[in-house]
Every structure is written in structure tokens, then in C-alpha cells.
Design a protein around this motif. Structure first.
Motif, short mmCIF file in Angstrom:
data_model
loop_
_atom_site.label_atom_id
_atom_site.label_comp_id
_atom_site.label_asym_id
_atom_site.label_seq_id
_atom_site.Cartn_x
_atom_site.Cartn_y
_atom_site.Cartn_z
N MET A 192 0.86 -1.17 0.00
CA MET A 192 0.00 0.00 0.00
C MET A 192 0.90 1.23 0.00
SD MET A 192 -3.32 0.92 0.24
CE MET A 192 -3.91 -0.71 0.52
N LYS A 193 0.53 2.21 -0.77
CA LYS A 193 1.30 3.46 -0.88
C LYS A 193 1.28 4.21 0.44
CE LYS A 193 1.53 7.68 -3.64
NZ LYS A 193 2.94 7.70 -3.75
N VAL A 194 2.45 4.74 0.82
CA VAL A 194 2.56 5.57 2.02
C VAL A 194 2.52 7.03 1.58
CG1 VAL A 194 4.03 6.25 3.96
CG2 VAL A 194 3.88 3.83 3.28
N VAL A 195 1.65 7.82 2.21
CA VAL A 195 1.51 9.24 1.89
C VAL A 195 1.96 10.04 3.11
CG1 VAL A 195 -0.11 11.08 1.30
CG2 VAL A 195 -0.42 8.78 0.34
N PRO A 196 3.08 10.78 2.95
CA PRO A 196 3.54 11.58 4.09
C PRO A 196 2.67 12.82 4.28
CG PRO A 196 4.97 11.92 2.21
CD PRO A 196 3.97 10.87 1.80
N LEU A 197 2.37 13.13 5.52
CA LEU A 197 1.65 14.36 5.84
C LEU A 197 2.67 15.35 6.36
CD1 LEU A 197 -1.45 12.87 7.71
CD2 LEU A 197 -1.23 13.45 5.29
N ASP A 198 2.73 16.52 5.73
CA ASP A 198 3.74 17.48 6.15
C ASP A 198 3.22 18.90 6.08
OD1 ASP A 198 4.73 18.77 3.45
OD2 ASP A 198 4.71 16.61 3.09
N VAL A 199 3.69 19.71 7.00
CA VAL A 199 3.43 21.14 7.02
C VAL A 199 4.81 21.77 7.20
CG1 VAL A 199 2.27 23.05 8.19
CG2 VAL A 199 1.19 20.79 8.12
N ILE A 200 5.40 22.16 6.06
CA ILE A 200 6.77 22.65 6.06
C ILE A 200 6.79 24.07 5.54
CG2 ILE A 200 9.11 22.29 5.19
CD1 ILE A 200 8.36 19.29 4.94
N ASN A 201 7.37 24.96 6.31
CA ASN A 201 7.54 26.36 5.91
C ASN A 201 9.03 26.64 5.86
OD1 ASN A 201 4.72 27.17 5.90
ND2 ASN A 201 4.82 26.79 8.10
N PHE A 202 9.45 27.28 4.78
CA PHE A 202 10.86 27.54 4.56
C PHE A 202 11.21 28.98 4.93
CE2 PHE A 202 9.73 24.07 1.82
CZ PHE A 202 10.79 23.19 1.97
#
Length: 175
Positions: free
Chosen positions: A1-11
Motif C-alpha cells: 500500500m502506498k505511504v503518503v507523508p503528511l507534512d506542514v513545512i515552511n521555509f
């Protein structure tokens, strides 16, 4: 099953990802009874929250395990390549490419603004070599002459770009 990363990244200003968040493994085996498996279309990670990022980062993310199933892995590794950039903006002419001999076109608007995000430091500015064009085949396939432009001769130092406007109107001259 595909793994979907959850991210909230601000540069941090003038920094961006080069290639996006990479996870390994990118898929896992899900074990369970068929009635539980049929409702699962992906496995997500815990949310990765990072603010003011200005350097490459790597680590591990736990997987969110749906009820009544087991996973082959409990976590995935992630890496994020971050680079500093400088922005260069140019106004360029928009042409029609791959048109048959004898065909003439007008593109509206005839120019576009292209904002390049280039690696820092930038050894030399080669962005003036970039070409923006409407492909004749895209024009033929369009229903109303509205087309998205293509970009060619993009220098290797360019990480990303934005083109304004995104859509152009093309008219065949002499029709």
C-alpha cells in the motif's frame, strides 16, 4: 500500500525544497481481514511540522495504523534536500513552435513574465537563453485556441519557475 507523508513545512525566505520530501519505504504491506482492507487506499504518516527550514533534514516518521490491521513497517525514513535560491525575473516573447511552413500565428499576450528560482550562488546568469512557446499540436488540440505555454532551454541552475500568465490565446493569421 502506498505511504503518503503528511507534512506542514515552511521555509525560511530564499530557501526551498529541491525535489520534495522523499520517504523510504514508499509502500508497506497491510495485513488484515478483507472487510477492513477494502476500505484502505493509502497509509499516512504522522504529520511532520517544520517552520523556518533552511537546511536539509532527515529523520523518521511513524505510520498511522488503521483500526483492525497490521503493517509490515511501523515507520518510514524521510529526507528533504533544502537549498538556497536567488530569484531572477525576465520578460520574454512567446512564440509558436513546430508550426507547419506557411502557417502564421499571433499569441496574446505576446510576452510573459517568468520568475526563475536559481541555485545560490549563481555562477552565471543563463536564464536569457530560455524560450517560451506554444506548441502547434497543443493549439490544434485546443477547442478555443487557449493554450498553456512550454518552456525550453531551461538552464540547469534553475530549480523552479513560474510563468505569468499561465494561459495564452492563439489565433491563426489569415483565417
Amino acid at each position: 500500500m502506498k505511504v503518503v507523508p503528511l507534512d506542514v513545512i515552511n521555509f525560511k525566505s530564499q530557501y526551498m525544497s529541491r525535489g520534495g520530501l522523499i520517504i523510504s519505504p514508499d509502500s508497506v504491506v497491510v495485513y488484515g481481514e478483507p472487510q477492513y482492507l477494502e476500505n484502505i487506499d493509502r497509509i499516512t504518516t504522522e504529520t511532520l511540522k517544520i517552520d523556518n527550514l533552511h537546511s536539509s533534514k532527515s529523520g523518521s516518521l511513524k505510520l498511522e495504523v488503521p483500526d483492525h490491521v497490521r503493517l509490515s513497517d511501523a515507520a518510514v525514513n524521510y529526507s528533504l534536500d533544502v537549498t538556497r535560491y536567488v530569484e531572477v525575473t525576465r520578460t520574454v516573447s512567446v512564440s509558436v513552435g513546430n508550426a507547419p511552413a506557411g502557417k502564421s500565428f499571433s499569441v496574446y499576450p505576446p510576452t510573459a513574465e517568468i520568475a526563475f528560482r536559481c541555485e545560490f550562488p549563481m555562477p552565471s546568469d543563463r536564464t536569457e537563453e530560455t524560450e517560451v512557446y506554444i506548441d502547434y499540436e497543443d493549439f490544434i488540440r485546443s477547442r478555443n485556441g487557449r493554450c498553456i505555454a512550454n518552456v525550453a532551454s531551461l538552464p540547469s541552475q534553475v530549480i523552479d519557475y513560474t510563468l505569468t500568465p499561465e494561459i495564452f490565446e492563439c489565433i491563426e493569421n489569415g483565417r
